[in-house]
Enzyme design. Structure first.
Site, short mmCIF file in Angstrom:
data_model
loop_
_atom_site.label_atom_id
_atom_site.label_comp_id
_atom_site.label_asym_id
_atom_site.label_seq_id
_atom_site.Cartn_x
_atom_site.Cartn_y
_atom_site.Cartn_z
CB SER A 66 -0.80 0.19 1.40
OG SER A 66 -1.59 -1.13 1.18
N1 SAH Z 1 -1.28 -4.67 4.28
C1 SAH Z 1 -0.47 -4.90 2.97
C2 SAH Z 1 -1.48 -4.45 1.73
C3 SAH Z 1 -1.64 -5.77 0.73
S1 SAH Z 1 -2.61 -5.60 -0.58
C4 SAH Z 1 0.74 -4.27 3.16
O1 SAH Z 1 0.96 -3.63 3.85
O2 SAH Z 1 1.46 -4.35 2.10
C5 SAH Z 1 -4.10 -6.51 0.11
C6 SAH Z 1 -3.66 -7.93 0.44
O3 SAH Z 1 -4.84 -8.67 0.78
C7 SAH Z 1 -3.46 -8.79 -0.70
O4 SAH Z 1 -2.17 -9.57 -0.26
C8 SAH Z 1 -4.28 -9.82 -0.99
O5 SAH Z 1 -4.03 -11.08 -1.32
C9 SAH Z 1 -5.14 -9.95 0.56
N2 SAH Z 1 -6.25 -10.34 0.50
C10 SAH Z 1 -7.48 -10.06 -0.29
N3 SAH Z 1 -8.61 -10.64 0.03
C11 SAH Z 1 -8.14 -11.44 1.41
C12 SAH Z 1 -9.04 -12.25 2.08
N4 SAH Z 1 -10.51 -12.47 1.88
N5 SAH Z 1 -8.56 -12.72 3.09
C13 SAH Z 1 -7.03 -12.32 3.17
N6 SAH Z 1 -6.26 -11.81 2.55
C14 SAH Z 1 -6.90 -11.10 1.48
#
Ligand code: SAH
Length: 216
Positions: A66
Site C-alpha cells: 500500500s
Molecule cells: N497490508 C498490505 C496490503 C496488501 S494488498 C501491505 O501493507 O502491504 C491487500 C492484500 O489482501 C493482498 O495481499 C491480498 O492477497 C489480500 N487479500 C485479499 N482478500 C483477502 C482475504 N479474503 N483474506 C485475506 N487476505 C486477502
C-alpha cells in the site's frame, strides 16, 4: 539478503514522513512509526529504488504494498493503543503489520495468497517484526483468537464483513475500505457498549479487491 538500513534510507524516509504529514496525517505516533519502518526491505526487488516514494507498488501474486499515506491514514483512524490485540486482513508485504507493531500492538495478520503468506512469514522475523501469521480467508476472520480490540482490512471489500463485526470487542473499532473494485470509501465501524454499530466515512481510496476463499 541485505537488510541494512543506511543513513541514505533514513534520510529518504524522513522526507517521506514529512510528505505524509503535509498530506494530512497529524498523529505524531503514526508519523513516528512511518519514520521507523524500513520500507525498502518490504519491496519487490524490481522496485526497491522507489521505496520512499509515496506510491503503491507490485509485490507479486498480482498484489501491492500500500501507499504510505494510505497506511498512515488507516492507522490513524484505527486509534491504536499499546498492547491492543489487532487483526489485520491482507498481510501482503507485511508493511502495515510492521507499522502496527511499532505502535506496540499485538498483531494477528491473515493472508489468502499462499505465496505471499510464506515469503512474508520468513522475512519479517529476520528484520525484527513478529506478528502472528495466518494463511486463510479474512472474510472468516480468526474466530479462535477473537475478540479483537481493533480490526484493519487492507483490501477493498464489497460490504462490511459480518463475521468481522462479530469478532470485534465491545468498544472496539474496525477500519475497512468498502465499495466497488476501483473505488472504496474508508469506513470506521465502532461497536458500542450496547452492541450496536456506528459507521462513519473517511474519504475515497483504491485497494486491490478483498476476495473470498484462499489461493494455493
Ligand atoms: N497490508 C498490505 C496490503 C496488501 S494488498 C501491505 O501493507 O502491504 C491487500 C492484500 O489482501 C493482498 O495481499 C491480498 O492477497 C489480500 N487479500 C485479499 N482478500 C483477502 C482475504 N479474503 N483474506 C485475506 N487476505 C486477502
Amino acid at each position: 539478503m541485505d537488510i541494512s538500513d543506511t543513513w541514505q534510507h533514513k534520510g529518504l524516509r524522513k522526507k517521506l514522513t514529512e510528505e505524509v504529514r503535509r498530506k494530512g496525517v497529524a498523529s505524531e505516533k503514526v508519523l513516528d512509526a512511518i519514520n521507523k519502518v524500513p520500507r525498502h526491505l518490504f519491496m519487490d526487488s524490481g522496485f526497491v529504488k522507489f521505496s520512499y516514494r509515496d506510491q503503491a507498488f507490485p509485490i507479486g501474486a498480482a498484489q501491492t504494498i500500500s501507499q504510505p499515506f494510505t497506511v498512515a491514514c488507516q492507522t490513524e483512524l484505527l486509534e491504536v493503543q499499546p498492547h491492543q490485540k489487532i487483526l489485520e486482513v491482507g498481510t501482503g508485504s507485511g508493511y502495515q503489520a510492521a507499522v502496527l507493531l511499532e505502535l506496540g500492538a499485538r498483531v494477528y495478520t491473515i493472508e489468502r495468497q499462499k505465496e505471499l503468506f510464506l515469503s512474508v512469514q520468513s522475512l519479517l522475523p529476520k528484520i525484527g517484526y513478529n506478528p502472528r501469521f495466518f494463511y486463510g480467508d479474512g472474510y472468516q476472520g480468526l474466530p479462535t483468537y477473537a475478540p479483537f480490540d481493533r480490526i484493519i482490512v487492507t483490501a477493498g471489500a464489497a460490504e462490511i464483513p459480518e463475521s468481522l463485526i462479530n469478532q470485534l470487542k465491545i468498544g472496539g473499532r474496525m477500519v475497512v475500505p468498502v465499495g466497488s473494485s476501483n473505488n472504496q470509501h474508508m469506513k470506521v465501524v465502532i461497536k458500542n457498549e450496547d452492541g450496536s454499530i456506528e459507521t462513519t466515512n473517511h474519504g475515497n481510496f483504491v485497494f486491490v479487491p478483498m476476495i473470498k476463499g484462499v489461493s494455493h
